[in-house]
Design an enzyme around this catalytic site. Structure first.
Site, mmCIF file in Angstrom:
data_model
loop_
_atom_site.group_PDB
_atom_site.id
_atom_site.type_symbol
_atom_site.label_atom_id
_atom_site.label_comp_id
_atom_site.label_asym_id
_atom_site.label_seq_id
_atom_site.Cartn_x
_atom_site.Cartn_y
_atom_site.Cartn_z
ATOM 1 N N ASP A 37 42.859 33.574 45.358
ATOM 2 C CA ASP A 37 41.901 33.657 44.542
ATOM 3 C C ASP A 37 40.861 32.795 45.063
ATOM 4 O OD1 ASP A 37 40.025 33.971 42.241
ATOM 5 O OD2 ASP A 37 41.752 33.608 40.874
ATOM 6 N N GLU A 59 33.488 34.478 25.532
ATOM 7 C CA GLU A 59 34.749 34.537 25.877
ATOM 8 C C GLU A 59 34.560 35.160 27.364
ATOM 9 O OE1 GLU A 59 37.218 37.703 24.454
ATOM 10 O OE2 GLU A 59 35.482 39.068 23.981
#
Length: 870
Positions: free
Chosen positions: A265, A614
């Site tokens: 990542d 979100e």
């Protein structure tokens, strides 16, 4: 072929055309040898450069620059126009593996079209490649996680099977050539909180690891044959995942037979130094990661690998092994051209084609979940006058969600309803913001062109950066809510250089305090940002430049008198669009909604969440939201007030929930007449919602997550223990259960037949069941098969073991067959061991979980025990 490389090893330069010739005639058997020979010719600095995601060109070896970072979560992302499908959680609501395969095929086809447009053997920048960092198959264990929208929900089996379908679609079915490479992420045990993700250490039990967090990844690798995988930010029991050889080598490569490459990542290797404190510097962190099996660094921490080799932290053979895997992948998807490449002729005419748009509509339709339909209010009767209210009724961002491409012709719910029911039948009012302190686009009702003839503002589009000369285009824009990532506002302008001036009037709905804001989606890691200026009554109120995403101005209006407004955008950087937003007085917006309701026969309220509240590591801290996660799973108070205000009219109320996760709609369940979960439905979302409300399409989606009553139903967010979470371990009563969804027709079940009443451990069980549409209209049913194990410690309450979405005409019956393999029949003990265990089992087949819908059950006995491999 061997002669070509023999000559190369004498020191002659390998040119680009020579490498392309090599790639064109190499066989699958020869590929590892040829790639190894190429790696052997690299110097140590060249090797280190190729182990970072932004790999530069090596002209002397004919190697073009290649950036490994590309996204395709629900459409080819961040590289201009693309077909934008429903967000992943919406795709999961279809419970349709075949659909996910088709979506994956479109994602990689459009990525391949753009790759081909640049050309094999040429430099490919970020988002132009064929290494697609999707799907996200982390388990959505807690609705507070803002990135749960990117996942396929809370169930390991459903997630795994949908992932397999998507991965097969991405990679294609050619055994030699890949259309693109799928990268399931984030391996493993990663699902928030966002605020601590860079240094979070997960202390998960061996049982939960094996029973919940690993199965979907195993399916993606073993069944899906994913060619790459991404390791996560977090640590597991004190070891950062990207440096955990037990996961990346023993489990992934040895136990599961993974042959591809591992990518970190982004900045996860640097996190090992800066936040995990795993090693004192990036040389040692990089050495630990590459030794463990992380081949590629998304970031620049691997730049220290040269120091790591010189200082003896890692040997050069470890670099060579990683490079061999990486260049084998580049060769496999044809970066240098390849003989008989079936994908080489895919052209830009495939990008957002009519067929792809039709699939986006189908996906949006299949994603719709009907949660309530009191007195059969839906479908709405033709000719009804509708009041359309809510902050999500007319916004682009709630169609596109995150990790998205640019929709060429997006259809918002308001536009979809106007088209389907007739504009004269629709009254619209925004009604409220998403949440307190969160601006939303100024609606068309509050904007008027300078001549007063149209809603919206008049935009003048210039091909200069100083507004000089005549505009290349003048048009009226209904509202200022644009995604222009890697695209131009019009074909007459260049995507990297233009200026726009919007003029008109702002119409306040009432007196009071207003906040105006200009939101610019700032580019990440880029050279420059755009400038925006906002004038109200010829006074400069916002002068925005630099890196601020949203620039607010607080104004007070004494009455509803119109005010002149002018917005200027200078696009000389790499930013991605613009939104003109506001926060208006609550009383004024509620009064507008009430007025619209009075003129209507029914109300359709579009409420929920948005990617502004979100998502991934957002800069937000308002009541109910923090850093992209939620602190309260209820509907925000401003929207709750809107629902109660319009419901007071006594008119029938349809609530359409647009969100990336479950929302506790307790009041709506008790008081609304109908509820539809529409998620973030993609570019065709407005048409799909209109078709469902009108009855042109019979909804058949099912919830991929549990809807809880309240935040207090949940264990602490920071705990990764599964006890008390998801339908498998939650012992309370949910608001709406996993697997739930209604239809405009009815389905009945019968004739459950099992292949054996006594089964030897290690054998598979076959089950057949008949489902019949005994209603009056055609529809889709999602047949779900659940296994209930004997009363064993840590066993789930129910476990999904099969599913199939089927379309049945009125009166039609179909017999479906399911095979439950030993792995589906197995249980996991406290030490993480998986085995088929003796005992009495129940199998249920129906349209929902046992006890929540029609279905039939049967029992069988397993004799003996058999351990299964990890």
């Amino acid at each position: 072929m061997r002669q070509v490389f023999a000559i190369s090893k004498t020191g002659m330069l390998v040119t680009a055309w020579l490498w392309m010739a090599v790639a064109a005639c190499v066989t699958a058997q020869d590929a590892p040898t040829q790639v190894s020979a190429l790696v052997a010719r690299m110097t140590l600095p060249e090797k280190v450069s190729q182990l970072q995601s932004g790999a530069p060109a090596i002209p002397r070896l004919g190697i073009a620059a290649y950036d490994w970072w590309s996204e395709g979560l629900h459409g080819n992302a961040r590289d201009g126009y693309a077909t934008v499908f429903p967000q992943a959680i919406g795709l999961a609501s279809s419970w349709d593996v075949g659909l996910l395969n088709q979506v994956g095929t479109v994602v990689s086809t459009e990525a391949r079209a753009k790759f081909n447009a640049v050309g094999a053997g040429h430099d490919h920048a970020r988002y132009q490649g064929l290494s697609i960092w999707s799907p996200n198959i982390n388990i959505f264990r807690d609705p507070r996680w803002g990135r749960g929208q990117e996942t396929y929900g809370e169930d390991p089996y459903l997630t795994g099977q949908l992932a397999v379908g998507f991965i097969h679609g991405i990679q294609g079915d050619d055994p030699v050539h890949l259309r693109a490479i799928a990268t399931p992420k984030h391996f493993v045990v990663h699902s928030g909180p966002e605020s601590g993700r860079h240094g979070f250490d997960v202390d998960v039990s061996p049982h939960d690891l094996e029973a919940t967090y690993l199965p979907a990844f195993r399916a993606a690798i073993v069944e899906g044959q994913a060619a790459s995988i991404m390791c996560a930010y977090n640590a597991l029991h004190g070891t950062p995942v990207c440096a955990d050889d037990r996961l990346l080598t023993t489990l992934l490569r040895h136990d599961w037979g993974f042959k591809g490459y591992v990518v970190s990542d982004c900045d996860a290797i640097d996190d090992m130094t800066q936040f995990h404190y795993f090693k004192p510097d990036n040389a040692q962190s990089s050495a630990a990661a590459i030794r463990a099996g992380t081949d590629l660094d998304c970031g620049d921490a691997y730049a220290r690998l040269q120091d790591a080799v010189h200082q003896g932290y890692v040997g050069e053979p470890s670099l060579d092994a990683a490079l061999t895997r990486l260049f084998a992948a580049r060769q496999q998807f044809g970066e240098w051209g390849a003989a008989n490449d079936p994908y080489a002729t895919i052209g830009m005419d495939q990008v957002d084609s009519s067929a792809h748009r039709q699939l986006a509509l189908q996906a949006a339709l299949e994603s719709m979940v009907l949660l309530k339909n009191e007195h059969s209010l839906l479908p709405l009767q033709q000719g009804m006058r509708l009041a359309v209210v809510g902050p999500n009724a007319d916004t682009l961002e709630t169609l596109e969600a995150n990790y998205h491409g640019t929709a060429r012709a997006p259809v918002t719910p308001l536009l979809g309803l106007r088209e389907r029911f007739g504009a004269q039948q629709i009254r619209y009012a925004q009604g409220s913001p998403i949440a307190s302190g969160v601006p939303v686009p100024i609606p068309e009702t509050a904007l008027r062109t300078p001549d007063g003839a149209h809603a919206g503002l008049t935009g003048e589009y210039f091909d200069t950066l100083n507004f000089s000369g005549a505009p290349a285009l003048t048009r009226n824009d209904r509202l200022i809510d644009f995604d222009w990532d890697h695209v131009a506002p019009t074909d007459s302008l260049h995507a990297s250089r233009y200026a726009v001036r919007w003029r008109g009037e702002l119409l306040p709905p009432g007196a009071g305090d207003y906040t105006l804001a200009v939101h610019v989606d700032r580019c990440f890691d880029c050279a420059g940002h755009d400038t925006v200026r906002l004038y109200v009554d010829d006074r400069l109120v916002i002068d925005g430049r630099g890196s601020d995403a949203t620039m607010p101005a607080n104004l007070h209006f004494e009455n509803t008198r119109a005010h002149s407004i002018r917005l200027e955008l200078v696009h000389g950087g790499q930013d991605q669009g613009v939104r003109l937003q506001w926060l208006a007085p609550a009383d004024a917006q509620l009064a507008e909604a009430e007025a619209a309701t009075k003129q209507a026969d029914a109300v359709v309220a579009f409420v929920g969440l948005s990617p502004d509240v979100e998502g991934e590591e957002l800069k937000i801290d308002v009541p109910g939201f923090n850093g992209g996660d939620r602190t309260n799973i209820g509907l925000p108070a401003s929207q709750q007030a809107l629902l109660e205000r319009v419901a007071a009219s006594g008119k029938p109320l349809v609530v359409v929930l647009m969100s990336g996760s479950a929302v506790a709609l307790n009041w709506a369940k008790a008081h609304a007449d109908a509820i539809v979960a529409a998620w973030y439905p993609g570019e065709e979302g407005g048409d799909a919602i209109a078709q469902v409300l009108a009855g042109d399409y019979n909804p058949g989606g099912r919830l991929p997550v549990t809807f809880y009553h309240a935040t207090s139903d949940l264990p602490p967010f920071v705990s990764y223990a599964m006890q008390g979470r998801t339908y498998r371990y939650f012992t309370g009563t949910p608001l709406y259960p996993f697997g739930y969804g209604l239809s405009y027709t009815h389905f009945a079940y019968s004739d459950l037949k099992l292949s054996a009443s006594r089964l030897q451990a290690g054998e598979s069980l076959q089950a057949t069941v008949t489902v019949r549409n005994d209603g009056k209209r055609a529809g889709d049913e999602v047949v779900q098969v659940y296994l209930d194990a004997p009363d064993m410690p840590s066993a789930p309450r129910h476990a999904l073991a099969g599913f199939r979405r089927v379309h049945l005409a009125a009166g039609e019956s179909r017999s479906l067959r399911f095979e439950l393999t030993p792995r589906l029949l197995s249980q996991v003990d406290a030490q993480g061991g998986r085995a088929v265990e003796a005992g009495h089992y129940q199998l249920f087949a129906g349209g929902a979980q046992p006890g929540n819908g029609d279905g039939v059950a049967g029992t069988f006995v397993i004799v003996g025990d058999q351990s299964l491999p990890r």
